[in-house]
Motif scaffolding. Structure first.
Motif, mmCIF file in Angstrom:
data_model
loop_
_atom_site.group_PDB
_atom_site.id
_atom_site.type_symbol
_atom_site.label_atom_id
_atom_site.label_comp_id
_atom_site.label_asym_id
_atom_site.label_seq_id
_atom_site.Cartn_x
_atom_site.Cartn_y
_atom_site.Cartn_z
ATOM 1 N N PRO A 1 39.223 36.525 39.228
ATOM 2 C CA PRO A 1 39.595 35.701 38.071
ATOM 3 C C PRO A 1 40.825 34.858 38.393
ATOM 4 O O PRO A 1 41.470 35.046 39.441
ATOM 5 N N ASP A 2 41.183 33.969 37.496
ATOM 6 C CA ASP A 2 42.376 33.142 37.675
ATOM 7 C C ASP A 2 43.648 33.890 37.292
ATOM 8 O O ASP A 2 44.748 33.447 37.632
ATOM 9 N N GLY A 3 43.499 35.002 36.592
ATOM 10 C CA GLY A 3 44.648 35.814 36.238
ATOM 11 C C GLY A 3 44.205 37.158 35.697
ATOM 12 O O GLY A 3 43.091 37.292 35.173
ATOM 13 N N ILE A 4 45.056 38.169 35.853
ATOM 14 C CA ILE A 4 44.777 39.512 35.351
ATOM 15 C C ILE A 4 45.950 39.978 34.497
ATOM 16 O O ILE A 4 47.119 39.822 34.874
ATOM 17 N N ILE A 5 45.626 40.531 33.339
ATOM 18 C CA ILE A 5 46.594 41.176 32.459
ATOM 19 C C ILE A 5 46.272 42.666 32.487
ATOM 20 O O ILE A 5 45.128 43.056 32.250
ATOM 21 N N VAL A 6 47.239 43.518 32.789
ATOM 22 C CA VAL A 6 46.930 44.938 32.954
ATOM 23 C C VAL A 6 48.053 45.807 32.394
ATOM 24 O O VAL A 6 49.231 45.519 32.570
ATOM 25 N N GLN B 1 40.446 53.485 34.588
ATOM 26 C CA GLN B 1 41.155 52.211 34.485
ATOM 27 C C GLN B 1 41.305 51.587 35.871
ATOM 28 O O GLN B 1 41.150 50.366 36.029
ATOM 29 N N ARG B 2 41.591 52.401 36.863
ATOM 30 C CA ARG B 2 41.739 51.864 38.223
ATOM 31 C C ARG B 2 40.425 51.259 38.717
ATOM 32 O O ARG B 2 40.412 50.187 39.323
ATOM 33 N N ARG B 3 39.315 51.926 38.425
ATOM 34 C CA ARG B 3 38.016 51.374 38.835
ATOM 35 C C ARG B 3 37.729 50.059 38.105
ATOM 36 O O ARG B 3 37.204 49.106 38.695
ATOM 37 N N ASN B 4 38.086 49.999 36.824
ATOM 38 C CA ASN B 4 37.907 48.754 36.073
ATOM 39 C C ASN B 4 38.763 47.631 36.659
ATOM 40 O O ASN B 4 38.341 46.466 36.713
ATOM 41 N N LEU B 5 39.959 47.990 37.104
ATOM 42 C CA LEU B 5 40.847 47.000 37.701
ATOM 43 C C LEU B 5 40.293 46.514 39.037
ATOM 44 O O LEU B 5 40.343 45.313 39.350
ATOM 45 N N GLU B 6 39.761 47.431 39.824
ATOM 46 C CA GLU B 6 39.166 47.042 41.108
ATOM 47 C C GLU B 6 38.002 46.077 40.894
ATOM 48 O O GLU B 6 37.837 45.104 41.650
ATOM 49 N N ALA B 7 37.201 46.346 39.861
ATOM 50 C CA ALA B 7 36.080 45.452 39.549
ATOM 51 C C ALA B 7 36.589 44.087 39.103
ATOM 52 O O ALA B 7 36.003 43.042 39.440
ATOM 53 N N ALA B 8 37.686 44.079 38.351
ATOM 54 C CA ALA B 8 38.263 42.809 37.906
ATOM 55 C C ALA B 8 38.775 41.999 39.090
ATOM 56 O O ALA B 8 38.587 40.776 39.158
ATOM 57 N N SER C 1 37.535 26.055 32.856
ATOM 58 C CA SER C 1 36.670 27.111 33.377
ATOM 59 C C SER C 1 37.458 28.334 33.836
ATOM 60 O O SER C 1 36.887 29.264 34.388
ATOM 61 N N SER C 2 38.776 28.329 33.648
ATOM 62 C CA SER C 2 39.589 29.455 34.089
ATOM 63 C C SER C 2 39.185 30.732 33.367
ATOM 64 O O SER C 2 38.822 30.716 32.188
ATOM 65 N N THR C 3 39.263 31.841 34.080
ATOM 66 C CA THR C 3 38.919 33.152 33.531
ATOM 67 C C THR C 3 40.095 34.100 33.673
ATOM 68 O O THR C 3 40.685 34.209 34.749
ATOM 69 N N ILE C 4 40.436 34.775 32.599
ATOM 70 C CA ILE C 4 41.505 35.771 32.596
ATOM 71 C C ILE C 4 40.924 37.091 32.111
ATOM 72 O O ILE C 4 40.228 37.134 31.095
ATOM 73 N N ILE C 5 41.209 38.157 32.831
ATOM 74 C CA ILE C 5 40.685 39.479 32.496
ATOM 75 C C ILE C 5 41.839 40.416 32.142
ATOM 76 O O ILE C 5 42.819 40.501 32.873
ATOM 77 N N MET C 6 41.717 41.096 31.013
ATOM 78 C CA MET C 6 42.672 42.128 30.618
ATOM 79 C C MET C 6 42.059 43.499 30.855
ATOM 80 O O MET C 6 40.945 43.770 30.412
ATOM 81 N N VAL C 7 42.805 44.359 31.560
ATOM 82 C CA VAL C 7 42.338 45.714 31.877
ATOM 83 C C VAL C 7 43.375 46.700 31.340
ATOM 84 O O VAL C 7 44.530 46.677 31.748
ATOM 85 N N THR C 8 42.958 47.591 30.425
ATOM 86 C CA THR C 8 43.919 48.513 29.825
ATOM 87 C C THR C 8 43.421 49.953 29.815
ATOM 88 O O THR C 8 42.299 50.255 30.205
ATOM 89 N N HIS C 9 44.293 50.819 29.316
ATOM 90 C CA HIS C 9 44.034 52.259 29.280
ATOM 91 C C HIS C 9 43.384 52.703 27.977
ATOM 92 O O HIS C 9 43.378 53.903 27.669
#
Length: 314
Positions: A85-90, A73-80, A24-32
């Motif tokens: 999540p269990d991890g963030i890729i940015v 991108q910063r707002r998207n990261l704040e939402a992430a 059930s782990s969730t990983i979110i990628m946030v990019t430019h």
């Protein structure tokens, strides 16, 4: 067979006893960059395949226009971060705008992997590691290709100096390694999504100086426009060598036709895949990357080896 072999390798490397998997782990990628950008399409393919291979939920959150709005991108990261999540890729193309928010994630106990840009910011934001390539090396490798062609005057299609740190590094790396002289076709960041504007600025610089015998695009934003310029130049284009940073669909077409001499492949599929594996190992087994940077490229792609890249479908 290659996909099956890769799946077996991954399974063997990360196998855990039944009942201990974090399905059930969730990983979110946030990019430019928006998901439609041809460079990032390959990154997303790697991200999604890793999610499938490791039985994880993965999400990609990009901006509307490539590089234009670090605030988005910063707002998207704040939402992430708020989603816990269990991890963030940015990606971190603008450290002055993003670092404080990235550090909020790591300070909150969310493991972070930097991707694509930000290789020198790992310690500053408390990330586990960086996955991507070195922009200075990209510029130097581009210059080395033109040096091998015997080029003496290069036009670099890039942003104005000071606009973005990683583009400065690419440009400066090229200028440092190139044996001839160089000039810039400066594209404002606001025009990075405007092929007509990129084409107009590039053509203007070529018209000013008939001695230019090399044209180098600093990234995927400019490849299509650069190839349009080449087409418009007619016979003069044959006396110019053409190269670019980043593999895109346009670059592959131009390499196959022989119009583009080379492209530097960051192997961006790996930039989507490897961070997921790193985060999964860290979450499940507290295994940290041994090195602060995992370099995925670049490698030089030419008309002689581009068919192999195309055959992979990435």
């Amino acid at each position: 067979m290659r996909k099956l072999a890769l799946a077996a390798l991954v399974a063997a490397a990360i196998w855990v006893p039944q009942g201990l998997a974090f399905a059930s782990s969730t990983i979110i990628m946030v990019t430019h960059s928006p998901p439609s950008d041809t460079y990032w399409v390959s990154v997303i393919k790697g991200l999604e395949q890793a999610g499938k291979d490791l039985d994880l939920s993965v999400q990609y959150r990009g901006v509307e226009n490539n590089l234009n709005d670090p605030n988005q991108q910063r707002r998207n990261l704040e939402a992430a971060i708020a989603a816990k999540p269990d991890g963030i890729i940015v990606s971190d193309p603008t450290p002055s705008s993003l670092n404080a928010t990235i550090k909020k994630a790591s300070d909150a106990g969310i493991p972070v992997i930097l991707v694509n840009q930000g290789g020198d910011q790992v310690a500053n934001v408390g990330a586990l590691a960086f996955v991507g390539d070195d922009p200075g090396t990209q510029g130097q490798m581009g210059a080395a290709q033109f040096n091998s062609f015997g080029s003496r005057k290069a036009l670099i299609i890039t942003a104005p100096p000071g606009a973005l740190p990683f583009l400065d590094a690419r440009t400066n790396g090229f200028k440092k390694a190139f044996k001839g002289t160089s000039t810039l076709a400066e594209i404002p960041l606001s025009d990075f999504n405007n092929a007509n504007r990129i084409k107009s600025i590039t053509e203007s610089e070529l018209q000013k100086d008939g001695s230019i015998d090399a044209v180098f695009s600093i990234g995927g934003c400019c490849i299509t426009a650069m190839m349009q310029v080449r087409s418009d130049l007619g016979e003069r284009a044959r006396d110019i060598h053409w190269g670019t940073i980043d593999m895109t669909a346009s670059a592959i077409r131009s390499l196959k036709s022989g119009e583009l001499d080379f492209a530097l492949d960051a192997q961006q599929y790996a930039q989507g895949y490897y961070p997921v594996v790193m985060l999964d190992l860290y979450v499940r087994q507290a295994i940290r990357p041994a090195e602060a940077r995992l370099i995925t490229g670049p490698v030089v792609i030419t008309p002689s080896n581009v068919n192999h890249i195309e055959a992979t479908g990435r």
